[in-house]
Each structure stands twice: as structure tokens, then as C-alpha cells.
Motif scaffolding. Sequence first.
Motif, PDB file in Angstrom:
ATOM      1  N   VAL A 116      92.181   3.517  31.161  1.00 47.40           N
ATOM      2  CA  VAL A 116      90.851   2.614  31.972  1.00 47.40           C
ATOM      3  C   VAL A 116      90.797   0.869  31.019  1.00 47.40           C
ATOM      4  CG1 VAL A 116      87.867   2.460  32.271  1.00 47.40           C
ATOM      5  CG2 VAL A 116      89.727   4.511  32.518  1.00 47.40           C
ATOM      6  N   ARG A 117      90.940   1.272  30.467  1.00 47.76           N
ATOM      7  CA  ARG A 117      90.328  -0.353  30.289  1.00 47.76           C
ATOM      8  C   ARG A 117      91.883  -1.359  30.440  1.00 47.76           C
ATOM      9  NH1 ARG A 117      89.481   0.771  23.374  1.00 47.76           N
ATOM     10  NH2 ARG A 117      89.622   2.784  24.395  1.00 47.76           N
ATOM     11  N   GLN A 120      91.146  -1.907  34.002  1.00 46.31           N
ATOM     12  CA  GLN A 120      90.439  -3.336  34.118  1.00 46.31           C
ATOM     13  C   GLN A 120      90.667  -4.817  33.321  1.00 46.31           C
ATOM     14  OE1 GLN A 120      87.149  -1.117  31.295  1.00 46.31           O
ATOM     15  NE2 GLN A 120      85.338  -0.374  33.159  1.00 46.31           N
ATOM     16  N   GLN A 123      92.088  -6.433  35.967  1.00 47.13           N
ATOM     17  CA  GLN A 123      91.030  -7.000  36.598  1.00 47.13           C
ATOM     18  C   GLN A 123      90.244  -7.973  36.795  1.00 47.13           C
ATOM     19  OE1 GLN A 123      88.733  -2.864  38.167  1.00 47.13           O
ATOM     20  NE2 GLN A 123      89.652  -3.054  39.606  1.00 47.13           N
ATOM     21  N   TYR A 124      90.643  -7.843  35.498  1.00 50.79           N
ATOM     22  CA  TYR A 124      89.256  -9.173  34.515  1.00 50.79           C
ATOM     23  C   TYR A 124      90.370  -9.897  33.275  1.00 50.79           C
ATOM     24  CZ  TYR A 124      86.064  -6.072  36.535  1.00 50.79           C
ATOM     25  OH  TYR A 124      84.906  -5.094  37.426  1.00 50.79           O
ATOM     26  N   GLY A 129      91.094 -10.960  29.305  1.00 57.22           N
ATOM     27  CA  GLY A 129      91.861  -9.175  29.743  1.00 57.22           C
ATOM     28  C   GLY A 129      92.719  -8.870  29.095  1.00 57.22           C
ATOM     29  N   LEU A 132      90.987  -6.666  26.182  1.00 56.73           N
ATOM     30  CA  LEU A 132      90.564  -5.697  26.220  1.00 56.73           C
ATOM     31  C   LEU A 132      92.240  -4.872  27.180  1.00 56.73           C
ATOM     32  CD1 LEU A 132      88.238  -3.786  28.002  1.00 56.73           C
ATOM     33  CD2 LEU A 132      89.295  -4.888  29.634  1.00 56.73           C
TER      34      LEU A 132
END
Length: 189
Positions: A116-117, A120, A123-124, A129, A132
Motif C-alpha cells: 500500500v505504501r 501511495q 501517487q504522492y 514519496g 514512502l
Amino acid sequence: MTARPILETRSETADPSWWGAILVGAIFIFAGLFVLGDVVAATVISAVLIGILLVVAGASEVFQAFSAQHWRGFILRLLVGLLYAVCGLMLISDPARGSLILTFVFALSLIASGFVRIFQAMQYWEWFGSLLLISGIVGIVAGLVILAKWPVSGMWVLGLLVGIDLMLHGVWWISLGGRLRQEKSPVPE
């Protein structure tokens, strides 16, 4: 403008909170070292404590199911409460086996949250990012390492993580205490 005197500043004698923070940090570090001294015992104790919390949560959920003003969702709340209580009792009655199961679920959670990270991170990307992404990769690798050593890892992983967490929290408290000691600005209202 406030009526506070200009001389009222944070100092070592006027504000002892810096040494209190350092003391709390030292206690956390000592506790972390103590836990790391026997991670197997810490794992078993953690499983028992989690079991107790699950029993309390289950009992609360069952109580809530019967004390709600409406019957909507009664069966679901009752089942969830009973499931919590049964799982808690299983952890209390056999913490070693419970530790194995908790570690297995924890490893799967690390892997899932790692993916999931990573998603994400894409996305970010503009908002750190890359950090992440690294966090997601580390989570997946950690989960895979735990699974590779499972079931043996089930007897030490939780205790190791509790010990490391206590020590890191202690370092944070000591850092905060050092910052408070150095800071000479007025006490915020």
C-alpha cells in the motif's frame, strides 16, 4: 500585550521539565534494554497483555450490544464482542501459541502495508514519496524475513519490537529534554 515580566524565561532552575523528560527517557531506555535481555519472555508477556485487552474489549462490545437503544446491528456487535473475548482467552491460556499466530499476522500485515505504501508513494511522489517508497520496501522485506524464520520468529519478534520501541521512545524523550534545557525563550501561554 501581556502583563508578564520580560525576565520570565525558561531556565534550568525555573523550569525543571527538561530533567523530567530526560528521566522519563532514561527509564524508557532502561525498560527497553531489560526487555531486550529476554525477548522470549517479553513476547509471552505481550501476548498475555494483548489477550487481557481483547477480553476487556470483547466484554465492552457485548455490553454495548445489550445496552444499545436500538436492536440494529445487535447480532454483529454481539458476535464481534464474543470473537474478541474468545481470542483474548486463547491468548491468555496459551501465550506461546498465540505469539506464533500474532507474529504470522503481523508479518502479513507488514507485507500488505508495504505494498500500500509503495502504491501511495507513486501517487504522492511530490510529497516525499521517495521516503514512502523506502518505507514500503522495508516493510515488505521485514515481513518476508519474519515469515522466512516463522514459526521460530514467533517466539522473539514481538519482544524484540517492544524493546526497540521502548528504546526509541526513550531517545525521543531525552532529545526533547535536551532541547528544553537549551531553549531560553519565554514560556508559551
